[in-house]
Design a protein around this motif. Structure first.
Motif, PDB file in Angstrom:
ATOM      1  N   LEU A 330      38.830  13.842  40.199  1.00 39.78           N
ATOM      2  CA  LEU A 330      38.355  12.544  40.686  1.00 39.78           C
ATOM      3  C   LEU A 330      37.353  12.724  41.830  1.00 39.78           C
ATOM      4  O   LEU A 330      36.383  11.974  41.951  1.00 39.78           O
ATOM      5  CB  LEU A 330      39.536  11.673  41.130  1.00 39.78           C
ATOM      6  CG  LEU A 330      40.434  11.147  39.990  1.00 39.78           C
ATOM      7  CD1 LEU A 330      41.683  10.479  40.551  1.00 39.78           C
ATOM      8  CD2 LEU A 330      39.661  10.166  39.110  1.00 39.78           C
ATOM      9  N   MET A 331      37.590  13.715  42.669  1.00 34.35           N
ATOM     10  CA  MET A 331      36.636  14.011  43.752  1.00 34.35           C
ATOM     11  C   MET A 331      35.308  14.474  43.154  1.00 34.35           C
ATOM     12  O   MET A 331      34.232  14.100  43.646  1.00 34.35           O
ATOM     13  CB  MET A 331      37.214  15.075  44.684  1.00 34.35           C
ATOM     14  CG  MET A 331      38.402  14.604  45.534  1.00 34.35           C
ATOM     15  SD  MET A 331      37.990  13.189  46.581  1.00 34.35           S
ATOM     16  CE  MET A 331      36.823  13.947  47.700  1.00 34.35           C
ATOM     17  N   LYS A 332      35.368  15.273  42.104  1.00 33.33           N
ATOM     18  CA  LYS A 332      34.146  15.722  41.434  1.00 33.33           C
ATOM     19  C   LYS A 332      33.397  14.542  40.812  1.00 33.33           C
ATOM     20  O   LYS A 332      32.167  14.499  40.812  1.00 33.33           O
ATOM     21  CB  LYS A 332      34.482  16.760  40.364  1.00 33.33           C
ATOM     22  CG  LYS A 332      34.867  18.121  40.913  1.00 33.33           C
ATOM     23  CD  LYS A 332      35.072  19.129  39.799  1.00 33.33           C
ATOM     24  CE  LYS A 332      35.385  20.523  40.363  1.00 33.33           C
ATOM     25  NZ  LYS A 332      35.574  21.524  39.277  1.00 33.33           N
ATOM     26  N   LEU A 333      34.169  13.583  40.272  1.00 28.64           N
ATOM     27  CA  LEU A 333      33.546  12.409  39.676  1.00 28.64           C
ATOM     28  C   LEU A 333      32.803  11.591  40.734  1.00 28.64           C
ATOM     29  O   LEU A 333      31.695  11.093  40.480  1.00 28.64           O
ATOM     30  CB  LEU A 333      34.615  11.540  38.997  1.00 28.64           C
ATOM     31  CG  LEU A 333      34.115  10.268  38.307  1.00 28.64           C
ATOM     32  CD1 LEU A 333      33.105  10.604  37.215  1.00 28.64           C
ATOM     33  CD2 LEU A 333      35.286   9.481  37.726  1.00 28.64           C
ATOM     34  N   ILE A 334      33.394  11.464  41.919  1.00 27.64           N
ATOM     35  CA  ILE A 334      32.738  10.754  43.023  1.00 27.64           C
ATOM     36  C   ILE A 334      31.439  11.474  43.411  1.00 27.64           C
ATOM     37  O   ILE A 334      30.396  10.841  43.627  1.00 27.64           O
ATOM     38  CB  ILE A 334      33.685  10.645  44.238  1.00 27.64           C
ATOM     39  CG1 ILE A 334      34.864   9.722  43.902  1.00 27.64           C
ATOM     40  CG2 ILE A 334      32.932  10.138  45.465  1.00 27.64           C
ATOM     41  CD1 ILE A 334      35.953   9.707  44.951  1.00 27.64           C
ATOM     42  N   GLU A 335      31.514  12.799  43.483  1.00 31.20           N
ATOM     43  CA  GLU A 335      30.327  13.601  43.820  1.00 31.20           C
ATOM     44  C   GLU A 335      29.255  13.442  42.744  1.00 31.20           C
ATOM     45  O   GLU A 335      28.064  13.281  43.057  1.00 31.20           O
ATOM     46  CB  GLU A 335      30.719  15.074  43.962  1.00 31.20           C
ATOM     47  CG  GLU A 335      29.603  15.949  44.510  1.00 31.20           C
ATOM     48  CD  GLU A 335      30.041  17.393  44.701  1.00 31.20           C
ATOM     49  OE1 GLU A 335      29.159  18.221  45.003  1.00 31.20           O
ATOM     50  OE2 GLU A 335      31.247  17.687  44.541  1.00 31.20           O
ATOM     51  N   LEU A 336      29.665  13.467  41.475  1.00 24.77           N
ATOM     52  CA  LEU A 336      28.721  13.283  40.371  1.00 24.77           C
ATOM     53  C   LEU A 336      28.061  11.912  40.437  1.00 24.77           C
ATOM     54  O   LEU A 336      26.859  11.772  40.205  1.00 24.77           O
ATOM     55  CB  LEU A 336      29.451  13.425  39.026  1.00 24.77           C
ATOM     56  CG  LEU A 336      29.508  14.803  38.378  1.00 24.77           C
ATOM     57  CD1 LEU A 336      30.360  14.759  37.120  1.00 24.77           C
ATOM     58  CD2 LEU A 336      28.105  15.306  38.039  1.00 24.77           C
TER      59      LEU A 336
END
Length: 441
Positions: A330-336
């Motif tokens: 989910l953190m990666k999705l926010i970064e993406l």
């Protein structure tokens, strides 16, 4: 002779690739098939966007509805007739409900429903009860007859035995679509021994049961259903097409609400966009209408609507990677999401998490939101036993929900980042894409 008991002078048959022939002797069934509301189902595909994955999946809700009718006809005319537990007065009601169970489906069915928060069963009941040709045909069989058919669709009819024929964990609806969808997609997963299952079905109070001797045929049916869901219905390419379809409809609605001036004005969508769609408006929508707008919207000035329509019409689908909704992912999705915004790509339309979930079989769990009527076996001693209590195979998958998550995005957009190499590198690292995916890093 009453209209309800009236027969055709000569039996009508439809040639069918799944059941060989579909037989019609009752005048009311023939008249229902001829209504404009039922004929509309020829213009609604059974499997929505699946034709973009399996090119043979062009069959319609019309095909399927006739198939469900034929299975129920065989059950009530060949298997149940003469048995004391079956009331012959329910025959015509069962046949009409089977034929009409999907008449309320909209274009691209479930994707369309999700976007606009509609329910095809609500529209099925509204068509049956409203000012329609279908209602007039049903009313000829009695003033209360349309109401009874609608109650079967709504699962509120007093005789649960009739409901279970078209809505249970082993019903005519599922038995037809598994075989029909397997035939038209060209896969082997959906095949099972329906002839055996029909031979061992027995009417009992408020339900249909299966003789214990047919348990293995039922096991095969359940496993066929499991395989079809994961190999066909939840195929990731089909889901990519559904994501794009949904985003087109979301974008068109958003533009309409912001007073965007369409070159191809979506007049057929007005009432749906406003949330006050009538049955008359709804029945004007079919997939030929939707595809006309998609074709025209490729020329719109709005770049997102134009691009998404171009993708759907010309099968330029999104790429996908596996995605698990863990804290790290989910953190990666926010970064993406932030990186997409920096790159000028709207993540609302071009970065989408899609989830598919299925529960192959379950028994009734009191107090839970979704009631699942279990499959019951008729034991040699006359006792009724729930299927998973006797089948080790079914017991192993009972109550076990499988869920799959994927992240969809436009791969071609990323390949065009010739002037944004740093952004591209960051995005590719998060997505774990490499030069093997066609990138010059």
């Amino acid at each position: 002779m009453t209209y309800a008991s009236e027969k055709l002078p000569e039996e009508k048959v439809f040639k069918d690739p799944v059941h060989r022939y579909i037989h019609v002797r009752d005048k009311i069934i023939w008249d229902l098939i001829g209504t404009k509301e039922f004929q509309r189902l020829r213009r609604i595909r059974q499997l929505g966007t699946t034709f973009l994955t399996f090119h043979g999946a062009e069959h319609s809700r019309f095909n399927h509805s006739l198939g469900v009718y034929e299975i129920v006809r065989r059950i009530v005319d060949d298997v149940f007739r003469g048995r004391p537990e079956w009331n012959e007065d329910e025959r015509l009601l069962s046949l009409c409900a089977a034929l009409l169970h999907d008449v309320g489906h909209g274009p691209f069915s479930h994707s369309f429903e999700k976007v606009f928060h509609l329910d095809h069963e609500d529209f099925t009941q509204a068509i049956i009860l409203g000012n329609t040709e279908i209602n007039r045909v049903l009313s000829n069989a009695g003033a209360e007859f349309p109401k009874k058919v609608a109650e079967v669709i709504a699962k509120t009819y007093k005789n649960k035995q009739v409901i279970s024929l078209i809505s249970s964990q082993i019903d005519a609806d599922r038995m037809d679509y598994l075989q029909r969808d397997a035939f038209y997609t060209g896969v082997q997963y959906g095949h099972f021994d329906m002839e055996r299952i029909l031979r061992v079905m027995r009417p009992r109070e408020d339900q249909v049961v299966i003789k214990y001797s047919g348990m293995h045929a039922v096991e095969d049916y359940i496993m066929s259903r499991y395989q079809m869901y994961w190999q066909v219905y939840f195929h990731p390419v089909t889901r990519s097409a559904e994501v794009i379809l949904s985003k087109i409809l979301h974008r068109a609605k958003a533009l309409y609400e912001n007073n965007y001036s369409f070159q191809a004005d979506p007049v057929h969508f007005y009432s749906i966009f406003k949330g006050d769609v009538t049955v008359e408006d709804y029945l004007k929508l079919d997939e030929s209408i939707i595809l006309y707008y998609f074709q025209e919207w490729q020329k719109e000035k709005d770049p997102i609507l134009s691009d998404l329509c171009n993708r759907f019409i010309n099968r330029r689908l999104f790429k996908y990677v596996e995605f698990q909704p863990s804290n790290e992912q989910l953190m990666k999705l926010i970064e993406l999401t932030n990186l997409f915004k920096k790159a000028g790509i709207d993540p609302e339309y071009y970065l989408v998490v899609d989830s598919s979930s299925d529960l192959p079989y379950d028994f009734y769990r009191p107090g839970e939101e979704e009631e699942r009527l279990p499959i019951h076996l008729l034991m040699p001693n006359g006792e009724i036993r729930e299927l998973s209590r006797e089948s080790e195979i079914v017991d192993a998958i009972t109550g076990k929900r499988r869920t799959d998550h994927k992240l969809y995005f436009p791969l071609d957009f990323l390949k065009d980042f010739s002037e944004k190499r740093n952004l591209k590198k960051q995005i590719l690292e998060i997505l774990q894409l490499t030069d093997k995916d066609g990138f010059i890093l």
